[in-house]
Design a protein around this motif. Structure first.
Motif, PDB file in Angstrom:
ATOM      1  N   ALA A  73       0.828  -1.209   0.000  1.00 36.97           N
ATOM      2  CA  ALA A  73       0.000   0.000   0.000  1.00 36.97           C
ATOM      3  C   ALA A  73       0.867   1.265   0.000  1.00 36.97           C
ATOM      4  O   ALA A  73       0.585   2.229  -0.723  1.00 36.97           O
ATOM      5  N   LEU A  74       1.936   1.266   0.795  1.00 38.99           N
ATOM      6  CA  LEU A  74       2.851   2.405   0.824  1.00 38.99           C
ATOM      7  C   LEU A  74       3.535   2.583  -0.526  1.00 38.99           C
ATOM      8  O   LEU A  74       3.619   3.699  -1.053  1.00 38.99           O
ATOM      9  N   THR A  75       4.012   1.490  -1.088  1.00 40.20           N
ATOM     10  CA  THR A  75       4.677   1.545  -2.392  1.00 40.20           C
ATOM     11  C   THR A  75       3.722   2.096  -3.444  1.00 40.20           C
ATOM     12  O   THR A  75       4.091   2.966  -4.246  1.00 40.20           O
ATOM     13  N   LYS A  76       2.495   1.629  -3.432  1.00 40.35           N
ATOM     14  CA  LYS A  76       1.495   2.100  -4.400  1.00 40.35           C
ATOM     15  C   LYS A  76       1.235   3.600  -4.231  1.00 40.35           C
ATOM     16  O   LYS A  76       1.178   4.332  -5.220  1.00 40.35           O
ATOM     17  N   ARG A  77       1.109   4.072  -2.997  1.00 42.27           N
ATOM     18  CA  ARG A  77       0.911   5.516  -2.763  1.00 42.27           C
ATOM     19  C   ARG A  77       2.076   6.326  -3.322  1.00 42.27           C
ATOM     20  O   ARG A  77       1.875   7.376  -3.944  1.00 42.27           O
ATOM     21  N   ARG A  78       3.295   5.848  -3.075  1.00 40.72           N
ATOM     22  CA  ARG A  78       4.474   6.567  -3.590  1.00 40.72           C
ATOM     23  C   ARG A  78       4.469   6.613  -5.117  1.00 40.72           C
ATOM     24  O   ARG A  78       4.839   7.622  -5.720  1.00 40.72           O
ATOM     25  N   MET A  79       4.057   5.540  -5.752  1.00 42.79           N
ATOM     26  CA  MET A  79       4.012   5.510  -7.213  1.00 42.79           C
ATOM     27  C   MET A  79       2.927   6.444  -7.753  1.00 42.79           C
ATOM     28  O   MET A  79       3.135   7.138  -8.744  1.00 42.79           O
ATOM     29  N   HIS A  80       1.777   6.477  -7.087  1.00 47.85           N
ATOM     30  CA  HIS A  80       0.692   7.361  -7.540  1.00 47.85           C
ATOM     31  C   HIS A  80       1.055   8.834  -7.384  1.00 47.85           C
ATOM     32  O   HIS A  80       0.468   9.679  -8.055  1.00 47.85           O
ATOM     33  N   SER A  81       2.006   9.148  -6.519  1.00 48.39           N
ATOM     34  CA  SER A  81       2.379  10.548  -6.309  1.00 48.39           C
ATOM     35  C   SER A  81       3.490  11.009  -7.261  1.00 48.39           C
ATOM     36  O   SER A  81       3.893  12.171  -7.205  1.00 48.39           O
ATOM     37  N   LEU A  82       3.957  10.141  -8.143  1.00 48.51           N
ATOM     38  CA  LEU A  82       5.048  10.515  -9.048  1.00 48.51           C
ATOM     39  C   LEU A  82       4.624  11.614 -10.011  1.00 48.51           C
ATOM     40  O   LEU A  82       3.552  11.540 -10.621  1.00 48.51           O
ATOM     41  N   PRO A  89       8.861  14.000 -17.274  1.00 50.32           N
ATOM     42  CA  PRO A  89       7.580  14.087 -16.562  1.00 50.32           C
ATOM     43  C   PRO A  89       6.809  12.779 -16.621  1.00 50.32           C
ATOM     44  O   PRO A  89       6.902  12.025 -17.587  1.00 50.32           O
ATOM     45  N   VAL A  90       6.056  12.518 -15.564  1.00 50.82           N
ATOM     46  CA  VAL A  90       5.112  11.399 -15.523  1.00 50.82           C
ATOM     47  C   VAL A  90       3.735  12.019 -15.719  1.00 50.82           C
ATOM     48  O   VAL A  90       3.290  12.813 -14.893  1.00 50.82           O
TER      49      VAL A  90
END
Length: 126
Positions: A73-82, A89-90
């Motif tokens: 869940a933490l990893t997913k949150r970090r990826m969504h904030s890229l 740019p993402v």
């Protein structure tokens, strides 16, 4: 129009996991595997002349099912904030496979997975 070249998305995302999630990460799984670990694997996607849409699966191990879930869940949150990967740019992060239990196929240890599709722009090839 000349073709663009695209980022090694696995290497870039491994850098994000190690710096922002602060656990070991790689494409290959070491033996022995660290107690907390994230495997980052490009599993497909599409690319055009200018844009790349890599599909990436994250496998997250921890010592318990609860800890594996929380790490994923933490990893997913970090990826969504890229918003950037290096200098590029993402443009979008889209979930195509939500958090799911995925016991390690070798030893059954606690592991969760999720899959994202990113939308990235390439850079002009030299």
């Amino acid at each position: 129009m000349e073709a663009y070249e695209f980022l090694n998305v696995e290497a870039a995302l491994i850098g994000v996991v190690t710096s922002r999630v602060r656990v070991p990460a790689s494409v290959a799984v070491d033996s022995p595997r660290p107690p907390e670990f994230v495997q980052v694997t490009r599993v497909g996607g599409t690319a055009g002349m200018v844009a790349d849409r890599p599909m990436v699966t994250f496998f997250c191990w921890a010592e318990s099912w609860g800890a594996a879930h929380d790490l994923a869940a933490l990893t997913k949150r970090r990826m969504h904030s890229l918003t950037r990967l290096g200098e590029l740019p993402v443009y979008r992060v889209r979930e195509v496979g939500g958090l799911s239990r995925a016991p390690d196929p070798v030893d059954g240890s606690p592991r969760y997975q999720f899959t994202l599709e990113l939308r990235l722009r390439g850079k002009q090839a030299p």
